[in-house]
Design a protein around this motif. Structure first.
Motif, short mmCIF file in Angstrom:
data_model
loop_
_atom_site.label_atom_id
_atom_site.label_comp_id
_atom_site.label_asym_id
_atom_site.label_seq_id
_atom_site.Cartn_x
_atom_site.Cartn_y
_atom_site.Cartn_z
N PHE A 3 0.82 -1.21 0.00
CA PHE A 3 0.00 0.00 0.00
C PHE A 3 0.86 1.27 0.00
CE2 PHE A 3 -2.97 -3.25 1.29
CZ PHE A 3 -4.03 -2.97 0.46
N SER A 4 2.18 1.09 -0.18
CA SER A 4 2.99 2.25 -0.54
C SER A 4 2.96 2.44 -2.06
CB SER A 4 4.44 2.08 -0.07
OG SER A 4 4.55 2.44 1.28
N PHE B 285 -9.06 -0.51 -4.40
CA PHE B 285 -7.68 -0.55 -4.89
C PHE B 285 -7.60 -1.32 -6.20
CE2 PHE B 285 -7.38 -0.23 -0.23
CZ PHE B 285 -6.81 1.03 -0.18
N ALA B 286 -7.03 -0.67 -7.19
CA ALA B 286 -6.76 -1.37 -8.45
C ALA B 286 -5.59 -2.29 -8.19
CB ALA B 286 -6.41 -0.35 -9.53
N THR B 287 -5.79 -3.56 -8.46
CA THR B 287 -4.73 -4.52 -8.17
C THR B 287 -4.11 -5.04 -9.46
OG1 THR B 287 -6.37 -6.28 -8.08
CG2 THR B 287 -5.76 -5.26 -6.00
N SER C 239 -2.06 -6.62 -16.95
CA SER C 239 -1.38 -5.37 -16.59
C SER C 239 0.02 -5.67 -16.09
CB SER C 239 -2.17 -4.60 -15.53
OG SER C 239 -2.44 -5.42 -14.41
N ALA C 240 0.19 -6.76 -15.37
CA ALA C 240 1.51 -7.11 -14.87
C ALA C 240 2.45 -7.46 -16.02
CB ALA C 240 1.41 -8.28 -13.90
N ILE C 241 1.96 -8.23 -17.00
CA ILE C 241 2.83 -8.58 -18.13
C ILE C 241 3.27 -7.30 -18.87
CG2 ILE C 241 2.86 -9.68 -20.42
CD1 ILE C 241 1.16 -11.93 -19.28
N ARG C 242 2.33 -6.40 -19.06
CA ARG C 242 2.67 -5.16 -19.80
C ARG C 242 3.67 -4.31 -19.01
NH1 ARG C 242 -3.29 -5.12 -21.29
NH2 ARG C 242 -3.27 -5.89 -23.41
N ASP C 243 3.37 -4.07 -17.74
CA ASP C 243 4.24 -3.20 -16.93
C ASP C 243 5.63 -3.81 -16.78
OD1 ASP C 243 2.41 -1.27 -16.48
OD2 ASP C 243 2.29 -1.50 -14.31
N GLY D 84 -2.64 -9.50 -7.66
CA GLY D 84 -3.50 -9.16 -6.52
C GLY D 84 -2.98 -8.06 -5.63
N LEU D 85 -1.73 -7.62 -5.83
CA LEU D 85 -1.22 -6.52 -5.00
C LEU D 85 -1.75 -5.19 -5.53
CD1 LEU D 85 2.54 -7.42 -4.36
CD2 LEU D 85 0.55 -7.88 -2.91
N ALA D 86 -1.97 -4.27 -4.60
CA ALA D 86 -2.54 -2.98 -4.99
C ALA D 86 -1.55 -2.19 -5.84
CB ALA D 86 -2.90 -2.19 -3.75
N ARG D 87 -2.07 -1.56 -6.88
CA ARG D 87 -1.22 -0.72 -7.72
C ARG D 87 -1.47 0.76 -7.46
NH1 ARG D 87 -0.05 2.00 -12.21
NH2 ARG D 87 1.65 1.28 -13.53
N HIS D 88 -2.75 1.11 -7.32
CA HIS D 88 -3.08 2.49 -6.96
C HIS D 88 -4.48 2.53 -6.37
CE1 HIS D 88 -4.28 2.06 -11.24
NE2 HIS D 88 -5.38 2.64 -10.80
N PRO D 89 -4.75 3.57 -5.54
CA PRO D 89 -6.10 3.67 -4.97
C PRO D 89 -7.06 4.33 -5.93
CG PRO D 89 -4.70 5.38 -4.06
CD PRO D 89 -3.86 4.63 -5.04
#
Lengths: 51, 1127
Positions: free
Chosen positions: B13-14, B434-436, B441-445, B502-507
């Motif tokens: 959540f940072s 929270f957008a997770t 999205s993970a593959i792209r980022d 599943g980890l938060a990316r942004h609120p």
């Protein structure tokens, strides 16, 4: 070797076929010179960093 | 073991600066033997409640804090000593976020002035900050010792020697020893202790690479480029207290100080918040609620046979509400609904047909409450419908009940800021979500961060199942080949995607959850601006808000409510008929006949492929049947084995009204008779536990919650023993008791409460009624309210056309910005005309009472597509065009259009390509495009349009007409809807004869081997189907249902998942009027001669696709809706 001034760790390039894991020491030698040496934590070898 | 306590720890959540979820950190802390651990995310407490809840059962104490960013970009670590400190921290974080969303699309970094920190220092312990960016440590690190000392002195002044500490960290960087020596000397000069911290960013070594890649993503760089910004090693992983003591061997006092400090930091987030909702302390609330409800009861039930029952029920409910102290809670909701009523009157206008509709309606279990019914929070009579209250309200309730309210979208948009005004911006805020990280999205980022080729990364992302990260390795193999996917970088990507999933990316803001409080919210939880202007949200999501005991009101936007409201308005506008949906015939045979034949596309809830197939077998005959129907296609009833018994028993009852429904035990008959012995509703779980196993209402609710969360196997086992023993005590055999329990467990809580189903069933009926009696208006409303529902607009239009509803193309002479219903002269059968001639747009200039001009007997109602449907044209341009036409008269020519409407040239071209200018160009779209290309457009100025010189463009040269394919692709490229030929109609002549159409399928015997082809409309892979994928195709005659078994899916995954037009082979199965093709093969259907060069040239690719090579059919075809499996 007279003593250790600093020690640090570099763990990098884990995403490549040749990841890098080294523990560095900046030491003061008996003749008064400073030297940077490291231990390669992958191969176990000791090296002196030059330049 | 060392007494070290970790006082500086970041969670995910940072946001891109912490690689572990609080629950993971809690587990690791317990494993290492920590007595306490702090959470210090950047400028936020987003994860603090999660950590506090996760550590509590593990015997680890959570210390609440945050790493605050000061205005100069440096950091300090603030930790809460007591409730005052916590309030101050919340205020500081709120302050830091003020003004970060002044430009909604470009949020700025939060930061707080040091002077503000000095003002709000009470109750907080301040650590001097991290090694690299700390307000003190960072300066020392860069050799700016005087500045470091000055900042430290200010902080000592603000917090006192008692509550300020110099923070020592050992990230195993080159200057650690020197920096810590200097910091220790500074601490001595200031007379304050040092404290050791770990600056933790991950709970385990395996997670450390994710932290590296987060840094790269955050800075928009690759891993190679971001080397100076990364941590450089894995020292930021949570280490054991002993390891930390060893790491700080030179500073043992700093290690001990962490433990001493932790002892003082006793603020407990799980118990010390002291939140109260408005009205919670109102001594007169019980009396006021009772008086209100009793007077409303007398009105509402006057002259009805149920008055006495309703009165008894009301008194029972009031007694429970009194005992729980919840009268203020209900009054607050009533107050809110009254506010919604005001907003609705404002939004709809006094003369609107929609003014007959209530402002919103309840959903969920609250619909079962007679107090909610009487106060307007629900529109379903719980006495009439025999709704069970216990799921919503019972004496053993320990948390606030949920009241969810659905509103049309336009009312909700105005209501949310109005709630802020009513209760104060400092006392109300939206709930966060929270957008997770998901697989794609993970593959792209991460693919970008790893420096992998963008084309391959995109291919890999699109080949991946959107939910669940378990098969990423295989997706990559499919997309780029197993050999390349096996390389170190690609394998690193596989691991990273799995770790980040599943980890938060942004609120972001929750769709409608709001928190209201008596005391300022920014003393209870930090508030930050949401992306939407004027909105603000607390930093907790709905789970954390529930854990905090917040009163959360869900003001949800329901697309179908908006569509129904639009539809009622459009009926009034087009036909001068005012519809009051509360007074329509709820026993309309035509409506039920359409429902039984599954003619329900576009209606609420019962339009999905699965529902349609079920409708033909259950054949609902009244609202009670619809209530069951809505609840039936849910994971609970499906997994609990309720569906087939229900269908079979309904069939048996239809065939033999004397048929007796079998029950496992006589005690189940009263609670399961509505659903013919099957457990369909969530509240039946509670009722069965009470009636069959002798549970108290609270115990039964506890069982329901334990199942729905599936958190504790031990808890479930204890419930099972109690259930079976209770049932056996009531005379059931062990076998029957265990069988009923297994049905309940299968249900697992993923079902609707009956009250919710009744509310949804009613809306399903109302929307079907509108479809049957006012088809054009409902279609028009659905098109205007997109995105919503199961089907894309293209499919809704095709189905409406098959029912004989005319849909007219957008037209600069006749279209409004939105789709509208028009009265048109009847036409010979055939496709829609591309012009506006012969139609009469009906404007109700004199109010709803005025009669319609024109003879309805010889005309029909048609839907005219709005100009706003043409993608790529700005809303403002459409508005000006329509205003200019209505104010200045019809456009006489293309040059006149260009000169008067101030649209930019590319917008005019888009109008031409969409066919909207055909009425002004005898030669069709090419001619319109040519003429507009040489016409001089008007220019938008502050108060209107500066007209261009009225120069008529010269004669266009003879241009070839668009072929049917070209026109189809231009339609899809511009509006995503084609009104003339279906793509399959054009492809059919080139297909082998063996490929059957949907019409052919109906004439083909069951069990035949068939080949079919069609446009993919929807894909579904429900978790309850054990890997089976359902595809819905559409051809020129109608829909085709495909069932794709798991082995076929595995073999043909890319075609199933990504192709817009497919050919399938398989076996035809027909049962009880339901036709499916169980496929053995699915492949892309190609048409190599697609001539789409012109479309690509005119339309920017992003107008219809961000994903594909534009030379592909999929670049313009509407995307199928995918309904995937999560997890």
């Amino acid at each position: 070797m007279e003593g250790v001034l600093e020690d640090w760790v570099v763990e990098d390039r884990w995403w490549t076929a040749r990841p890098l894991r080294r523990r560095y020491f900046e030491v003061v030698l008996c003749d008064g010179r400073n030297a940077v040496v490291y231990r390669d934590l992958v191969t176990g070898g000791w090296f002196e960093q030059r330049g | 073991m060392s007494s070290y306590v970790e006082l500086h720890c970041h969670s995910s959540f940072s946001f891109l600066d912490g690689a572990s979820h609080p629950v993971e950190l809690a587990g690791a802390a317990a494993e290492h033997g920590y007595r306490a651990i702090a959470i210090t995310d950047h400028d936020g407490l987003h994860g603090a409640m999660e950590l506090a809840q996760a550590t509590k059962p593990l015997g680890v104490r959570t210390i609440v804090g945050s790493e605050l960013t000061l205005e100069d970009g440096s950091h300090i670590t603030a930790l809460c000593e007591d409730r005052t400190g916590y309030s101050n921290l919340c205020r500081l974080i709120t302050k830091a976020h003020e003004g970060t969303r002044e430009r909604p699309t470009e949020p700025t970094q939060p930061s707080v002035p040091l002077a503000e920190v000095e003002r709000q220092a009470e109750g907080l312990v301040c650590l001097s900050g991290c090694a690299h960016d700390g307000a003190v440590g960072g300066r020392v690190d860069r050799g700016r010792h005087a500045e470091a000392a000055a900042v430290a002195r200010r902080l000592v002044g603000a917090f006192g020697r008692d509550r300020f500490r110099i923070e020592l960290q050992r990230p195993f960087a080159r200057r650690d020893r020197r920096r810590n020596r200097h910091l220790a000397q500074l601490a001595e000069r200031l007379g304050v202790p040092c404290v050791a911290t770990g600056d933790v960013h991950a709970h385990s070594r395996e997670r450390a690479p994710l932290q590296d890649v987060f840094v790269a993503v955050r800075t928009g760089a690759t891993l190679d480029e971001s080397e100076p910004l990364r941590r450089g090693n894995t020292s930021h992983v949570l280490a054991s207290p002993d390891a930390m003591a060893a790491r700080f061997a030179d500073h043992p006092d700093a290690v001990d100080e962490s433990a001493r400090l932790a002892e003082r930091l006793h603020f407990d987030l799980t118990s010390d918040l002291g939140y109260r909702y408005p009205g919670s302390e109102d001594g007169s609330a019980d009396r006021r609620l009772a008086e209100l409800c009793r007077s409303l009861l007398a009105d509402r039930y006057a002259g009805r046979g149920t008055l006495r029952r309703a009165g008894r029920r009301l008194e029972e409910e009031l007694a429970i509400i009194r005992s729980l102290g919840l009268a203020g809670f209900f009054l607050l909701h009533r107050d809110l609904l009254e506010l919604a009523r005001e907003v609705a009157a404002e939004v709809r206008g006094p003369a609107s047909a929609r003014s007959l509709l209530p402002p919103g309606r309840g959903r969920g279990s609250s619909v079962s409450s007679i107090v909610c019914y009487l106060t307007g929070l629900s529109h379903i009579d719980p006495v009439e419908c025999d709704l069970f209250l216990g799921r919503f309200l019972n004496e053993e309730l320990t948390a606030l009940p949920d009241i969810d309210l659905d509103f049309p979208r336009d009312i909700r948009e105005v209501l949310i800021p109005r709630v802020h005004e009513r209760y104060g911006r400092d006392k109300s805020a939206l709930v966060a979500a929270f957008a997770t990280y998901q697989v794609r999205s993970a593959i792209r980022d991460f693919g970008k961060a790893l420096g992998l080729p963008p084309g391959e990364v995109e291919r890999a992302a699109r080949s991946a199942d959107p939910f669940g990260a378990s098969d990423v390795d295989r997706y990559l193999g499919d997309a780029i080949g197993a050999r390349r996917a096996g390389s170190a970088r690609w394998q690193a990507l596989v691991r990273l995607v799995g770790d980040a999933w599943g980890l938060a990316r942004h609120p972001m803001q929750h769709p409608g959850g709001m928190v209201i409080s008596t005391q300022p919210l920014n003393e209870i939880c930090p508030i930050q601006p949401a992306a939407m202007t004027g909105r603000q949200m607390v930093q907790w999501d709905k789970e954390s808000c529930a854990d905090a005991g917040f009163l959360k009101i869900d003001l949800l936007g329901l697309g179908m409510l908006s569509a129904v409201a639009r539809c009622v308005d459009e009926i009034a506008r087009a036909r001068a008929e005012w519809i009051d949906l509360s007074r329509i015939d709820y026993g309309d045979e035509r409506v039920y006949s359409e429902i039984q034949e599954a003619e329900t596309m576009g209606v609420f809830q019962i339009e999905s492929r699965a529902q349609m197939q079920m409708l033909k077998r259950t054949r609902p005959e009244n609202l009670d049947d619809l209530t069951v129907q809505v609840a039936l296609v849910r994971p609970g009833p499906i997994q609990g084995g309720a569906v087939h018994p229900y269908i079979e028993r309904r069939k048996a009852l239809r065939e033999d009204p004397a048929y007796r429904v079998p029950y496992d035990h006589p005690s189940l008959e009263p609670v399961l008779s509505d659903t013919l012995g099957a457990i369909v509703f969530q509240d039946q779980v509670i009722e069965v536990a009470m009636a069959f196993a002798g549970f108290s209402p609270g115990e039964a609710e506890g069982l329901r919650r334990a199942m729905s969360r599936a958190r504790s196997e031990a808890a479930m086992r204890s419930y099972e023993e109690k259930f079976v023993e209770g049932a056996m005590g009531g005379g059931a055999s062990r076998e029957v008791a265990e069988r009923v329990y297994s049905q309940i467990v299968g249900f697992s809580g993923f079902g609707f409460p009956k009250a919710h189903s009744a509310a949804f069933g009613l809306l399903a009926y109302q929307s079907t009624w509108l479809r049957v009696h006012y088809g054009p208006e409902l279609l028009c409303a659905l098109l205007n309210e997109q995105p919503m529902g199961f089907y894309p607009p293209d499919s809704l239009v095709h189905e409406a056309q098959r029912r004989g509803i005319a849909v007219l193309p957008p037209c600069v002479l006749g279209s409004a910005a939105e789709c509208r219903v028009e009265l048109v002269m009847p036409r010979p059968a055939g496709p829609a005309s591309d012009d506006c001639s012969g139609s009469t747009s009906l404007e109700m200039v004199g109010g709803p009472e005025q009669s319609i001009v024109g003879s309805r007997g010889s005309c029909e109602y048609a839907v005219r597509m709005g100009l706003g449907y043409i993608s790529g044209i700005r809303e403002e341009e459409v508005r000006r065009l329509v205003e200019e036409r209505e104010g200045g008269g019809p456009f006489r020519s293309l040059a006149d259009l260009a000169g008067r409407c101030s649209a930019q040239r590319d917008s005019l071209e888009k109008l031409a390509w969409a066919g909207a200018c055909d009425a002004l160009a005898a030669g069709g779209r090419r001619e319109a495009l040519w003429t507009l290309g040489v016409a001089a457009p008007g220019v938008a100025v502050a108060d209107g349009t500066q007209l261009a010189l009225p120069l008529e463009a010269g004669e266009a040269p003879a241009l070839r007409e668009l072929s049917r394919w070209e026109r189809l692709l231009a339609d899809y490229g511009s509006t995503r809807v084609t009104l003339r030929e279906h793509p399959m109609e054009l492809m059919r002549p080139d297909l082998p004869e063996e490929i059957l159409s949907s019409a052919d399928l109906e004439r083909t015997p069951s069990d035949s081997r068939v080949r079919v082809a069609g446009l993919v409309v929807a894909r579904q892979r429900p978790a309850t189907a054990h890997g089976v994928t359902f595809m819905l195709l559409e051809d020129e005659h109608g829909p085709i249902n495909l069932i794709v078994p798991p082995p076929v899916y595995e073999r043909c995954r890319l075609a199933v998942r990504a192709e817009p037009v497919v050919e399938a082979r398989g076996k035809l199965e027909r049962r009880e009027g339901v036709t499916n093709v169980v496929v053995t093969d699915v492949r892309a259907l190609h048409r190599p001669d697609l001539p789409i060069g012109e479309v690509r040239h005119i339309e920017p690719r992003r107008a219809w696709s961000t994903e594909e090579v534009a030379g592909d059919l999929r670049a313009v075809l509407p995307a199928a809706h995918s309904f995937g499996r999560r997890g």
